[in-house]
Every structure is written in C-alpha cells, then in structure tokens.
Design a protein around this motif. Structure first.
Motif, PDB file in Angstrom:
ATOM      1  N   SER A  80     -31.900  12.269  10.519  1.00 23.73           N
ATOM      2  CA  SER A  80     -31.132  12.083   9.288  1.00 23.73           C
ATOM      3  C   SER A  80     -29.739  12.687   9.465  1.00 23.73           C
ATOM      4  N   LEU A  81     -28.716  11.972   9.040  1.00 22.45           N
ATOM      5  CA  LEU A  81     -27.343  12.468   9.082  1.00 22.45           C
ATOM      6  C   LEU A  81     -26.852  12.685   7.663  1.00 22.45           C
ATOM      7  N   ILE A  82     -26.367  13.894   7.361  1.00 19.63           N
ATOM      8  CA  ILE A  82     -25.875  14.221   6.023  1.00 19.63           C
ATOM      9  C   ILE A  82     -24.485  14.815   6.163  1.00 19.63           C
ATOM     10  N   GLU A  83     -23.534  14.274   5.448  1.00 15.83           N
ATOM     11  CA  GLU A  83     -22.176  14.834   5.400  1.00 15.83           C
ATOM     12  C   GLU A  83     -21.716  14.811   3.956  1.00 15.83           C
ATOM     13  N   VAL A  84     -21.353  15.980   3.431  1.00 15.62           N
ATOM     14  CA  VAL A  84     -20.940  16.108   2.040  1.00 15.62           C
ATOM     15  C   VAL A  84     -19.497  16.591   1.998  1.00 15.62           C
ATOM     16  N   SER A  85     -18.685  15.962   1.223  1.00 12.20           N
ATOM     17  CA  SER A  85     -17.290  16.365   1.066  1.00 12.20           C
ATOM     18  C   SER A  85     -17.198  17.555   0.119  1.00 12.20           C
ATOM     19  N   ALA A  86     -16.003  18.158   0.067  1.00 17.32           N
ATOM     20  CA  ALA A  86     -15.783  19.280  -0.851  1.00 17.32           C
ATOM     21  C   ALA A  86     -16.026  18.843  -2.288  1.00 17.32           C
ATOM     22  N   GLU A  87     -15.574  17.649  -2.615  1.00 11.69           N
ATOM     23  CA  GLU A  87     -15.777  17.146  -3.970  1.00 11.69           C
ATOM     24  C   GLU A  87     -17.258  16.884  -4.234  1.00 11.69           C
TER      25      GLU A  87
END
Length: 283
Positions: free
Chosen positions: A245-252
């Motif tokens: 699983s790949l997860i990338e969350v922005s600051a927003e």
C-alpha cells in the motif's frame, strides 16, 4: 505463472525414485524456465526450502502439490515461508447425463484413484442404469490396470456412485463437495456450468478428460482440494505477486485526516497515535 509474474529465481525439487532422474521432468523444468533443480522430495524437501541447507537455498514461497506428508510439512512451515495452499489427496467428481461411454467415465474415475489410496472418486448421475453400466465397466477394466491394488483401495475407501433425482441436484451436491477436478460429462455441459460455483477445475464435455488437464490442456493444474475450492483458486500468476500500500498525505490533507485519526486513537486509548496525528495539525 512464476515466469509470467517475473520471479527472479525459480527453484524446483523433485524426488528421484531408485536414484533415476526423469528426463521428461527435467525437460519440462527447462521449458518452464526453472533455474535450479534439486533431487529431493517429500516433507524433507519442504523443510530444506523453508529453512535452507548447505546446498539448498531458502526460498520465499513454496508451491505445488504432494502427498499427505508434503501437505502437512507445508502447513507447518507456513509463516516461515509463504505457501500456495494445503493440497490434499487428489479428487475427481463426474456429473454424467448418461450419454458418455461408460468405459470412459470408469477410466476417468481410475485416473484419480490410482494416485493414492486416499484419493476420492465420485460419480453423480440421474440415470440409474448408467451408474450400473459404469460399475460394470469398472469391474471389467480394473484387473488390467497396473496400479489395480491402489485403485481398488481408493475406490473402496473414498469412491461413490450416487444416483441423483436430476442433473440440477447433481450440481447442488457437487457445490457442497467443492471438488478439485469436476467433469461435466454431458451433451450440453454449458447448460450445467452456470449452476456450479465451487471447483478447482471444470472439464466441459465427454471429450475433455481430466487427464488432459493434468498434462497439456493449458491452465495450471495445482488446484484446491478437500473442499477448499469454496474459497481458493488454482495456482496462478497472482500467487507469485504481492502488493504494497502506498500512502502520501499533503499538509492540507493532514489537517482533516489528523483530527479523525486522533479522535479514533483516543477512543482506543492510544495516546501516542493521537499525538503523532495532532503534531501535524496547524495551530
């Protein structure tokens, strides 16, 4: 399937009865793209692959069928390595409408019974006279089989000829058994196939003998047994692939997800989880 999936090194283990290497097996290994072959079989081969030895490397996944000892060994090493399934003694179930020559069906039942005394061979048909004809064929053909003793023991212990009320009922019974090999020996196999939900491989029509699937019909023939076709599939490319699983969350994005995660974490009493999410929230 391993080649298609891109496995970098494929290792095969094979028993050599009487110390003889079977050239057909080695040729098949070469065609399949096997990189290394070790002449060892049985539960000890499974252990060698799972843990490694001075000569046999440890592998990541073990696939393929075997006898009861091999199946037990695979079950024991699961976790140390991956496995495809716990493949038990071979099975065949034939649903027949009475139109296939009885000798053909008798030999199809023999083809699994000769594997092992624990193999299972079942015939379902709504035609009682046809069941009698198949039984007569079996009694006539059995004495000429080289493995007659094994076949006889298998049929006596786990064989059955079952008279059903209809072809529909035969399909219902088959779904409950969920056989490894399922032959629809009928003039209209496409009529009955939609009623069949659980089987490792389905062989359509009188000319599609299970033995063709064993050797050359195409699909992989490592199949679920012992009713596990209810939730398992034949060995395939997916068995040699894995996903991350790949997860990338922005600051927003962290502002919205962080509050949700923190609330749930506090509800579980996991304060570090909650604070890790809250530290990324903007004041």
């Amino acid at each position: 399937p391993a080649q298609v999936a891109g496995v970098q090194e494929i290792i095969m283990v094979v028993p050599t009865p009487d110390g003889l290497r079977n050239p057909l097996v080695l040729a098949a290994a070469a065609v399949a793209g096997v990189h290394r072959v070790f002449t060892v079989g049985g539960a000890q081969a499974v252990a060698a692959l799972a843990y490694g030895t001075a000569t046999i490397p440890r592998v990541d996944k073990i696939t393929g069928p075997g006898n009861a000892y091999v199946a037990s060994a695979k079950k024991r090493v699961f976790g140390q390595v991956g496995i495809d399934m716990i493949a038990g003694p071979s099975e065949i179930l034939v649903i027949a409408d009475g139109t296939t020559p009885p000798d053909w069906v008798a030999m199809d039942l023999f083809s699994q019974a000769e594997h092992d005394e624990l193999a299972q061979s079942i015939l379902l048909s709504p035609d009682a006279a046809y069941l009698d004809a198949v039984r007569a064929s079996m009694e006539r053909l059995l004495p000429e089989m080289p493995r007659a003793a094994v076949i006889r023991a298998s049929l006596q212990g786990r064989g059955a000829l079952i008279h059903t009320r209809s072809m529909e009922e035969a399909c219902e019974i088959s779904n409950r058994i969920a056989p490894e090999h399922l032959e629809i020996s009928a003039t209209e196999p496409q009529r009955w196939e939609p009623l069949l939900r659980h089987a490792g491989a389905i062989f359509m029509g009188a000319y599609t003998s299970e033995s063709l699937g064993d050797y050359c019909a195409g699909p992989n023939h490592v199949l679920p047994t012992s009713g596990t076709a209810r939730f398992s599939s034949p060995l395939g490319v997916y068995d040699f692939q894995k996903r991350s699983s790949l997860i990338e969350v922005s600051a927003e994005g962290a502002q919205g997800l962080g509050r949700i995660a923190a609330e749930l974490a506090y509800g579980e009493g996991l304060q570090a989880h909650a604070r890790a999410a809250e530290m990324r929230l903007k004041a």
